[in-house]
Design a protein around this motif. Structure first.
Motif, PDB file in Angstrom:
ATOM      1  N   LEU A   1     -29.625-147.273 -71.068  1.00 26.92           N
ATOM      2  CA  LEU A   1     -29.428-147.486 -69.634  1.00 26.92           C
ATOM      3  C   LEU A   1     -28.200-148.324 -69.311  1.00 26.92           C
ATOM      4  O   LEU A   1     -27.699-148.290 -68.192  1.00 26.92           O
ATOM      5  CB  LEU A   1     -30.671-148.158 -69.033  1.00 26.92           C
ATOM      6  CG  LEU A   1     -31.948-147.319 -69.035  1.00 26.92           C
ATOM      7  CD1 LEU A   1     -33.102-148.140 -68.487  1.00 26.92           C
ATOM      8  CD2 LEU A   1     -31.759-146.064 -68.212  1.00 26.92           C
TER       9      LEU A   1
ATOM     10  N   ASP B   1     -25.523-148.896 -71.921  1.00 27.16           N
ATOM     11  CA  ASP B   1     -24.429-148.676 -72.855  1.00 27.16           C
ATOM     12  C   ASP B   1     -23.327-147.876 -72.171  1.00 27.16           C
ATOM     13  O   ASP B   1     -23.551-146.773 -71.668  1.00 27.16           O
ATOM     14  CB  ASP B   1     -24.936-147.935 -74.095  1.00 27.16           C
ATOM     15  CG  ASP B   1     -23.904-147.918 -75.208  1.00 27.16           C
ATOM     16  OD1 ASP B   1     -22.937-147.142 -75.093  1.00 27.16           O
ATOM     17  OD2 ASP B   1     -24.056-148.683 -76.178  1.00 27.16           O
ATOM     18  N   ALA B   2     -22.111-148.423 -72.160  1.00 29.30           N
ATOM     19  CA  ALA B   2     -20.992-147.796 -71.457  1.00 29.30           C
ATOM     20  C   ALA B   2     -20.630-146.447 -72.062  1.00 29.30           C
ATOM     21  O   ALA B   2     -20.179-145.534 -71.357  1.00 29.30           O
ATOM     22  CB  ALA B   2     -19.777-148.728 -71.481  1.00 29.30           C
TER      23      ALA B   2
ATOM     24  N   GLU C   1     -23.096-143.891 -70.778  1.00 26.67           N
ATOM     25  CA  GLU C   1     -22.806-143.651 -69.355  1.00 26.67           C
ATOM     26  C   GLU C   1     -21.582-142.753 -69.205  1.00 26.67           C
ATOM     27  O   GLU C   1     -21.536-141.878 -68.340  1.00 26.67           O
ATOM     28  CB  GLU C   1     -22.584-144.993 -68.653  1.00 26.67           C
ATOM     29  CG  GLU C   1     -22.647-144.919 -67.132  1.00 26.67           C
ATOM     30  CD  GLU C   1     -21.316-144.536 -66.508  1.00 26.67           C
ATOM     31  OE1 GLU C   1     -21.308-143.969 -65.412  1.00 26.67           O
ATOM     32  OE2 GLU C   1     -20.268-144.799 -67.144  1.00 26.67           O
TER      33      GLU C   1
ATOM     34  N   TYR D   1     -22.543-139.106 -69.819  1.00 26.73           N
ATOM     35  CA  TYR D   1     -23.186-138.550 -68.618  1.00 26.73           C
ATOM     36  C   TYR D   1     -22.155-138.246 -67.527  1.00 26.73           C
ATOM     37  O   TYR D   1     -22.160-137.167 -66.930  1.00 26.73           O
ATOM     38  CB  TYR D   1     -24.226-139.535 -68.078  1.00 26.73           C
ATOM     39  CG  TYR D   1     -25.556-139.482 -68.762  1.00 26.73           C
ATOM     40  CD1 TYR D   1     -26.411-138.406 -68.583  1.00 26.73           C
ATOM     41  CD2 TYR D   1     -25.981-140.520 -69.575  1.00 26.73           C
ATOM     42  CE1 TYR D   1     -27.644-138.355 -69.204  1.00 26.73           C
ATOM     43  CE2 TYR D   1     -27.218-140.480 -70.201  1.00 26.73           C
ATOM     44  CZ  TYR D   1     -28.047-139.397 -70.013  1.00 26.73           C
ATOM     45  OH  TYR D   1     -29.259-139.352 -70.625  1.00 26.73           O
ATOM     46  N   ARG D   2     -21.277-139.208 -67.253  1.00 24.65           N
ATOM     47  CA  ARG D   2     -20.346-139.089 -66.131  1.00 24.65           C
ATOM     48  C   ARG D   2     -19.256-138.049 -66.399  1.00 24.65           C
ATOM     49  O   ARG D   2     -18.963-137.199 -65.545  1.00 24.65           O
ATOM     50  CB  ARG D   2     -19.703-140.448 -65.854  1.00 24.65           C
ATOM     51  CG  ARG D   2     -18.765-140.452 -64.643  1.00 24.65           C
ATOM     52  CD  ARG D   2     -18.077-141.793 -64.467  1.00 24.65           C
ATOM     53  NE  ARG D   2     -17.135-142.090 -65.537  1.00 24.65           N
ATOM     54  CZ  ARG D   2     -17.339-143.010 -66.477  1.00 24.65           C
ATOM     55  NH1 ARG D   2     -18.459-143.724 -66.472  1.00 24.65           N
ATOM     56  NH2 ARG D   2     -16.455-143.231 -67.430  1.00 24.65           N
TER      57      ARG D   2
ATOM     58  N   PHE E   1     -26.822-138.246 -64.524  1.00 29.47           N
ATOM     59  CA  PHE E   1     -28.094-138.376 -65.234  1.00 29.47           C
ATOM     60  C   PHE E   1     -29.067-137.238 -64.909  1.00 29.47           C
ATOM     61  O   PHE E   1     -29.944-136.940 -65.695  1.00 29.47           O
ATOM     62  CB  PHE E   1     -28.740-139.723 -64.903  1.00 29.47           C
ATOM     63  CG  PHE E   1     -28.031-140.896 -65.512  1.00 29.47           C
ATOM     64  CD1 PHE E   1     -28.353-141.330 -66.784  1.00 29.47           C
ATOM     65  CD2 PHE E   1     -27.045-141.572 -64.812  1.00 29.47           C
ATOM     66  CE1 PHE E   1     -27.697-142.408 -67.361  1.00 29.47           C
ATOM     67  CE2 PHE E   1     -26.380-142.647 -65.379  1.00 29.47           C
ATOM     68  CZ  PHE E   1     -26.712-143.064 -66.656  1.00 29.47           C
TER      69      PHE E   1
END
Length: 292
Positions: free
Chosen positions: A251, A253-254, A257, A260-261, A267
């Motif tokens: 949730l 961790d860069a 992320e 996902y992005r 998400f």
């Protein structure tokens, strides 16, 4: 079927990332998913069946998310056959070249990462942590002694492969969530009976077919009988090694992320989901050893 999680398994999520994102963003912009042959190594023979599901075949590209699944015991046999009389195996004969500009890949490569929980590959701990934060604005940090806003009671039922996780609000003393992990068909059978008789009620259940979960899968490498190591000792050692690996928090961790992005559009991406349907029985019930 309506209650089954639609989230893909780790194997199939990796298939999606490999075929449709890693290929185009790291190898070449013009590469087709059909030009990638994706192989996974798993401790379970049933992963072969999962990879062959019609849901995971892309009609437009005529390719599967995962093309081949090799069990760990099969891999070991292949290595032993390859080594032969030479006594060694050179893994660097065909090195893989990765675009050095892809720092995201560089950060993940060369290390083992743990997402917490057990070596089951399941999502119970993650869903429990996420639910406490999303639904009750809490910060659930396991193990239980680290909890601030909640009490987390873990109760073992018949054995350690059947455990209840009850989340209780400290301020209200109310039961907020009740989860269960149920590993092995005998425990699953007991769970189904309890649910049918309305003796238990859960918000989330993590079910695994094998006792000891995936680290004890049917395709897993077994200890040499002459070593004196029992299957239980072997499983305990694997669990110990797994828990020693570097742990990441999905949730926050860069790197996660960024995947996902930049790769899948957020998400809630449908690329991480699957669906299920009822399958007609082709064998009479009497042919099964487990009676539901």
């Amino acid at each position: 079927i309506d209650n089954l999680s639609r989230v893909k398994s780790p194997q199939q999520i990796m298939g999606t990332l490999t075929k449709y994102f890693f290929a185009s963003r790291v190898l070449s912009q013009n590469i087709s998913p059909a030009h990638i042959f994706h192989v996974t190594v798993m401790p379970c023979y049933d992963k072969k069946l999962e990879a062959s599901r019609p849901n995971f075949f892309d009609e437009s590209y005529q390719t599967r998310d995962v093309d081949c699944v090799i069990s760990t015991s099969e891999l070991m046999k292949m290595i032993e056959e390859k080594v032969g009389s030479e006594g060694f195996l050179n893994f660097s004969q065909s090195p893989i070249v990765i675009n050095p500009q892809m720092s995201l890949i560089d950060e993940f490569s060369g290390s083992f990462l743990s997402h917490g929980g057990s070596g089951s590959g399941g999502y119970l701990e993650h869903v429990l942590r996420f639910s406490s934060k999303k639904l009750f604005n809490g910060n659930l940090v396991l193990p239980p002694e680290s909890l601030v806003y909640f009490d987390l009671i873990v109760e073992t039922q018949r054995n350690t492969d059947y455990q209840d996780f009850t989340l209780i609000g400290k301020a209200s003393s109310q039961v907020l969530l009740r989860f269960a992990k149920v590993y092995g068909f005998r425990n699953v059978q007991n769970l189904v009976r309890k649910l049918k008789n309305r003796k238990v009620q859960y918000d989330y259940v993590e079910v695994m077919a094998c006792p000891g979960a995936c680290l004890n899968g049917g395709g897993q490498i077994r200890p040499d009988p002459s070593s004196g190591v029992t299957p239980k000792q072997n499983l305990d050692k694997m669990q110990e090694i797994y828990m020693q690996q570097q742990r990441i928090e999905p949730l926050i961790d860069a790197r996660i992320e960024a995947v996902y992005r930049e790769w899948i559009g957020g998400f809630g991406s449908p690329l991480l989901r699957t669906n299920f349907r009822a399958v007609e029985k082709t064998l009479p019930t009497s042919n099964f050893s487990v009676q539901w």
